[in-house]
Motif scaffolding. Structure first.
Motif, PDB file in Angstrom:
ATOM      1  N   VAL A 395      -9.134  15.408   9.538  1.00  0.00           N
ATOM      2  CA  VAL A 395      -8.450  16.712   9.489  1.00  0.00           C
ATOM      3  C   VAL A 395      -7.083  16.566   8.832  1.00  0.00           C
ATOM      4  N   ASN A 396      -6.349  15.525   9.186  1.00  0.00           N
ATOM      5  CA  ASN A 396      -5.013  15.310   8.620  1.00  0.00           C
ATOM      6  C   ASN A 396      -5.074  15.129   7.106  1.00  0.00           C
ATOM      7  N   ARG A 397      -6.090  14.433   6.629  1.00  0.00           N
ATOM      8  CA  ARG A 397      -6.211  14.224   5.176  1.00  0.00           C
ATOM      9  C   ARG A 397      -6.471  15.538   4.455  1.00  0.00           C
ATOM     10  N   ALA A 413       2.160  10.911  -9.689  1.00  0.00           N
ATOM     11  CA  ALA A 413       3.013  10.048  -8.861  1.00  0.00           C
ATOM     12  C   ALA A 413       3.713  10.861  -7.773  1.00  0.00           C
ATOM     13  N   ALA A 414       4.237  12.039  -8.132  1.00  0.00           N
ATOM     14  CA  ALA A 414       4.914  12.880  -7.144  1.00  0.00           C
ATOM     15  C   ALA A 414       3.928  13.396  -6.097  1.00  0.00           C
ATOM     16  N   THR A 415       2.732  13.771  -6.545  1.00  0.00           N
ATOM     17  CA  THR A 415       1.710  14.225  -5.598  1.00  0.00           C
ATOM     18  C   THR A 415       1.343  13.126  -4.620  1.00  0.00           C
ATOM     19  N   GLU A 416       1.214  11.904  -5.129  1.00  0.00           N
ATOM     20  CA  GLU A 416       0.862  10.778  -4.269  1.00  0.00           C
ATOM     21  C   GLU A 416       1.952  10.509  -3.230  1.00  0.00           C
ATOM     22  N   ARG A 417       3.212  10.602  -3.645  1.00  0.00           N
ATOM     23  CA  ARG A 417       4.309  10.393  -2.698  1.00  0.00           C
ATOM     24  C   ARG A 417       4.310  11.453  -1.608  1.00  0.00           C
ATOM     25  N   ASN A 418       4.170  12.713  -2.017  1.00  0.00           N
ATOM     26  CA  ASN A 418       4.177  13.797  -1.030  1.00  0.00           C
ATOM     27  C   ASN A 418       3.000  13.689  -0.065  1.00  0.00           C
ATOM     28  N   PHE A 419       1.842  13.354  -0.612  1.00  0.00           N
ATOM     29  CA  PHE A 419       0.664  13.194   0.244  1.00  0.00           C
ATOM     30  C   PHE A 419       0.867  12.059   1.246  1.00  0.00           C
ATOM     31  N   THR A 420       1.440  10.950   0.800  1.00  0.00           N
ATOM     32  CA  THR A 420       1.657   9.800   1.682  1.00  0.00           C
ATOM     33  C   THR A 420       2.576  10.171   2.842  1.00  0.00           C
ATOM     34  N   VAL A 421       3.657  10.882   2.540  1.00  0.00           N
ATOM     35  CA  VAL A 421       4.613  11.258   3.588  1.00  0.00           C
ATOM     36  C   VAL A 421       3.954  12.179   4.611  1.00  0.00           C
ATOM     37  N   THR A 548     -15.427   4.269  -4.603  1.00  0.00           N
ATOM     38  CA  THR A 548     -13.977   4.121  -4.449  1.00  0.00           C
ATOM     39  C   THR A 548     -13.281   5.270  -5.166  1.00  0.00           C
ATOM     40  N   ASP A 549     -12.092   5.583  -4.688  1.00  0.00           N
ATOM     41  CA  ASP A 549     -11.314   6.638  -5.327  1.00  0.00           C
ATOM     42  C   ASP A 549      -9.831   6.353  -5.116  1.00  0.00           C
ATOM     43  N   ALA A 550      -8.998   7.345  -5.365  1.00  0.00           N
ATOM     44  CA  ALA A 550      -7.553   7.158  -5.245  1.00  0.00           C
ATOM     45  C   ALA A 550      -7.125   6.882  -3.815  1.00  0.00           C
ATOM     46  N   PHE A 551      -7.989   7.250  -2.830  1.00  0.00           N
ATOM     47  CA  PHE A 551      -7.629   7.047  -1.426  1.00  0.00           C
ATOM     48  C   PHE A 551      -8.019   5.662  -0.910  1.00  0.00           C
ATOM     49  N   PHE A 554      -4.992   3.601  -0.526  1.00  0.00           N
ATOM     50  CA  PHE A 554      -4.133   4.314   0.418  1.00  0.00           C
ATOM     51  C   PHE A 554      -4.607   4.087   1.852  1.00  0.00           C
ATOM     52  N   ASN A 555      -5.911   4.120   2.066  1.00  0.00           N
ATOM     53  CA  ASN A 555      -6.450   3.906   3.411  1.00  0.00           C
ATOM     54  C   ASN A 555      -6.093   2.526   3.941  1.00  0.00           C
ATOM     55  N   GLU A 556      -6.146   1.518   3.070  1.00  0.00           N
ATOM     56  CA  GLU A 556      -5.797   0.158   3.500  1.00  0.00           C
ATOM     57  C   GLU A 556      -4.311   0.080   3.865  1.00  0.00           C
ATOM     58  N   PHE A 557      -3.458   0.682   3.030  1.00  0.00           N
ATOM     59  CA  PHE A 557      -2.022   0.691   3.326  1.00  0.00           C
ATOM     60  C   PHE A 557      -1.743   1.420   4.630  1.00  0.00           C
TER      61      PHE A 557
END
Length: 779
Positions: A395-397, A413-421, A548-551, A554-557
């Motif tokens: 749900v959070n994703r 890059a900006a989208t990835e940063r905002n999504f991570t936060v 595999t995809d962009a996540f 991210f999932n491992e991190f």
């Protein structure tokens, strides 16, 4: 002399296994043509079908960019092999050379690696739009294409299997440079960070074991434990219905477990772990600087890289303008707040579950559960918390992605940063809301006999007379063990099952292509050009691997940063957390390596010079660790009440040396409720106050209250004042130590600074020589 390419060597090995001829191959000076990407689509018989038209339109757009597209049919699917022209990569190298950020990068000099080719082609595929304005991602969502993936390089993949992706190399080093060359800098930095984090967990785990052994050493001789085990004190019922009074000595084992994690060594350990978190981050920055300097990406800029790729894709492109909308920001902030309130509401639901479960289980027919109802309720609550985490992660994703769509950032890059936060914030509250309740609210707002706080008629939980820290320990232990163990099992099993399916399909194609390698796999000039069956075999072997995809990275991190949070924030309640994290990470490194190299499709190589916004997240966690551990020791544990008792109320405070300074502490922390007291009659029915065959006229409960009117005593206010003073002192001392540690350890080693200085000097000299040569040529 005969030359073999990577494809030849692997095919030759396969033919040897199946008994085909292995006579020397013809010399092949030119290398074989490689495909950078593969698109897969379902075949559509009707050419007038909208999906077929969009499919042809997209392929036509690629061919207009001089991209070679190879079509191969297999069963009901169509495979499109994508190969970009070399001119694209020459343009990329030139633009990189003249840019401000990376004019001395490794990609500028020498030939373009396959990893770089894949990264560029991936960007071009995503930025190619058909006449309807749809790009490849939208076409995949609408079923025009089934999937897209880049290909593993067989020779390098085989080398990584031998060096890295194997269980026998569990305690060997990681070939980070080889990982960088194959998967790109972003993946390499993840494994570099994970390996460095695992190494620094060794001293933290050793110190945690020492604290645990310290508590174990006084397991049987500690006066507090002996006082509980030998006590004849009658305790008040824990619930209202069918709950009887109980003897304090019944919880002897519970008191022993509490002392293992709530002792004098815990304070020093919590301070050390707060400083450890700072040292880890500062030493990591130095470790990272050495490698990114060696990889020639120290000055690399993500935004400029994206501009260069835009120009390579379309020389007439226009830059995406920066935009900011206060309306959108307000909407996002409001939705984030609503989401956090929902997550906190789920934490309250878990509290209600424990409040209701404990009395219900105390009425059960099983004697063991009835006798340990509170402990079983806590453990069931932890398991339910874990299940809630698994559901809320998805749900959070989804919510984080939707919020990023609302913001409309100007770059990936900006989208990835905002999504991570956003994703980490939601996950943090999901994971820690229940733990914060157990640590700081459990047993402190439940009231007293005659005036208990209730939820829907049910009394709130109470702390054990030995302290509340054990409840927090049980929560953390169950969540960490379940989360790490089950996640690793599922992460490995799912790709492994798909790998088994891939092997069956590959064997069928092996039999089809048994003899064609010597004849059909060469063109008229004798160059290696595998036939369609050979190509399809390689493409299918990659197609059947796990997606595999962009996540994926991210999932491992996220998994490791959450583990870092558990290891530092509540480490005062669970000194063995670093040890569990260390054991998990030793297997995690190899598990992730085996997944990426053997069981999953190749990740798109990404260039970077840092772990990005995760560095800021780790710094915030380090600050939260100081605050949380200070509060856990000062508020949750019994360290302060014991300290006050030793020097103010205990035997030693009166100058006595014949008894232990903590003698009588347990009895001092208990207050008495009388059965005949009017305030008690509303809560305790006389037949409930019978145990052991004799009538009970009074019972004890954990609090500092007067026996007459239940008002708080002066000792309560003194303990509370010392608690707050300790928390303020602890946090200030640790924060000062953190600042000193951060100042003492510089981010960049001197060697890195000198190497960068020499690199810049060499680049300027080379530019000057080229300028002089061009002037001479003009003359």
């Amino acid at each position: 002399m005969f030359f073999r390419t990577a494809e030849e060597s692997l095919e030759l090995s396969d033919r040897q296994k199946e008994g085909y001829s292995t006579e020397p191959l013809l010399p092949s000076l030119p290398t074989q043509k490689t495909y950078d990407y593969v698109l897969v689509a379902h075949q559509v018989d009707d050419e007038r079908d909208q999906k077929a038209q969009r499919q042809r339109a997209f392929i036509q757009k690629l061919e207009e960019k001089n991209i070679t597209v190879k079509r191969i049919e297999h069963d009901d699917k169509m495979f499109f092999g994508i190969r970009a022209p070399n001119e694209m990569f020459k343009d990329y190298q030139y633009l990189l050379k003249v840019s401000d950020s990376c004019n001395w990068c490794g990609d500028v000099r020498g030939s373009v690696t396959q990893a770089t080719r894949i990264r560029i082609v991936h960007f071009i595929l995503l930025q190619t739009f058909i006449n309807t304005g749809e790009n490849l991602e939208e076409l995949i969502k609408k079923g025009v294409f089934e999937t897209m993936f880049c290909l593993h390089e067989r020779k390098k993949q085989k080398q990584l299997k031998k060096k890295w992706a194997r269980w026998s190399g569990l305690f060997t080093g990681q070939p980070v440079n080889d990982v960088k060359n194959y998967f790109g800098e972003k993946v390499a930095l993840y494994y570099l960070w994970l390996g460095f984090y695992t190494k620094l967990l060794v001293p933290a785990a050793a110190l945690g074991v020492v604290v645990f052994l310290y508590g174990l050493a006084f397991f049987n001789s500690n006066p507090l434990i002996m006082e509980v085990c030998q006590s004849s004190i009658i305790m008040c019922p824990r619930c209202d219905k069918r709950c009887v009074v109980w003897q304090l000595s019944d919880t002897c084992a519970y008191a022993k477990v509490s002392h293992l994690f709530d002792n004098e060594g815990t304070v020093a350990f919590a301070m050390c772990m707060a400083i450890w978190a700072t040292l880890f981050l500062e030493l990591w920055k130095r470790h990272r600087a050495r490698h990114v300097s060696q990889w020639k990406v120290y000055d690399w800029c993500e935004e400029e890289e994206e501009l260069i790729l835009e120009i390579v894709n379309d020389p007439n492109c226009k830059p995406k303008q920066f935009r900011h909308s206060y309306l959108r920001s307000t909407l996002v902030l409001f939705l984030v707040t609503v989401m956090l309130m929902l997550i906190i509401g789920l934490a309250h639901a878990l509290v209600v579950f424990r409040v209701v479960a404990a009395p219900l289980m105390s009425e059960g027919s099983w004697e063991f559960i009835r006798d340990h109802a509170n402990t079983v309720a806590v453990m069931l609550g932890a398991v339910l918390h874990y299940l809630t985490m698994q559901i809320m992660t998805r749900v959070n994703r989804w919510v984080s992605l939707k919020l990023c769509d609302i913001e409309k950032t100007n770059s990936f890059a900006a989208t990835e940063r905002n999504f991570t936060v956003k994703m980490f914030t939601f996950q943090f509250f999901t994971l820690f809301s229940s733990l914060f309740y157990v640590a700081f609210f459990l047993g402190r707002i439940n009231g007293h006999p005659g005036n208990y706080v209730r939820i829907a008629g049910w009394r709130l939980e109470e702390c054990h007379p030995s302290g509340c820290l054990t409840d927090l320990f049980i929560q953390m232990a169950v969540i960490m063990l379940l989360k790490q163990t089950l996640n690793n099992i599922f992460e490995f099993i799912v790709p492994w099952l798909k790998s088994c399916l891939r092997r069956k399909t590959a064997k069928k194609l092996q039999r089809k292509c048994g003899h064609c390698y010597r004849k059909a796999c060469r063109d008229e000039q004798g160059r290696i050009e595998p036939c369609d069956v050979c190509k399809l075999r390689h493409w299918l072997s990659n197609y059947h691997l796990a997606h595999t995809d962009a996540f994926s990275l991210f999932n491992e991190f996220l998994e490791m940063v959450v583990q870092f949070s558990f290891t530092t924030i509540f480490v005062a309640a669970f000194p063995l957390a670093p040890l569990l994290a260390l054991i998990n990470n030793i297997f995690e490194i190899r598990l992730d390596a085996i997944k990426m190299v053997r069981l999953e499709r190749r990740l798109v190589p990404r260039k970077t010079n840092d772990i990005g916004v995760w560095t800021k997240v780790l710094e915030i966690i380090g600050v939260l660790a100081v605050i949380a551990n200070g509060l856990v020791i000062g508020v949750s544990s019994d360290f302060i009440p014991r300290l006050v008792y030793r020097y103010r109320y205990g035997p030693c405070a009166n100058g006595s040396t014949s008894t232990h300074c903590m003698q009588g502490y347990i009895n001092d922390t208990l207050s008495t409720a009388y059965v005949r007291h009017q305030a008690v009659r509303t809560d305790f029915i006389p037949d409930q106050m019978i145990t052991g065959g004799f009538n009970v006229t009074q019972c004890s409960y954990r609090d500092y209250r007067s026996d007459e009117d239940y008002n708080l005593t002066s000792q309560f206010w003194l303990v509370l004042a010392v608690r707050f003073a300790f928390v303020i002192l602890f946090e200030h001392v640790v924060v000062v130590c953190k600042f000193i540690a951060a100042w003492f350890v510089p981010n960049n080693p001197i060697q890195v600074k000198n190497d960068r200085l020499h690199d810049k000097l060499d680049r300027l000299k080379e530019e000057l020589r080229e300028s002089k040569r061009s002037k001479t040529t003009d003359v």
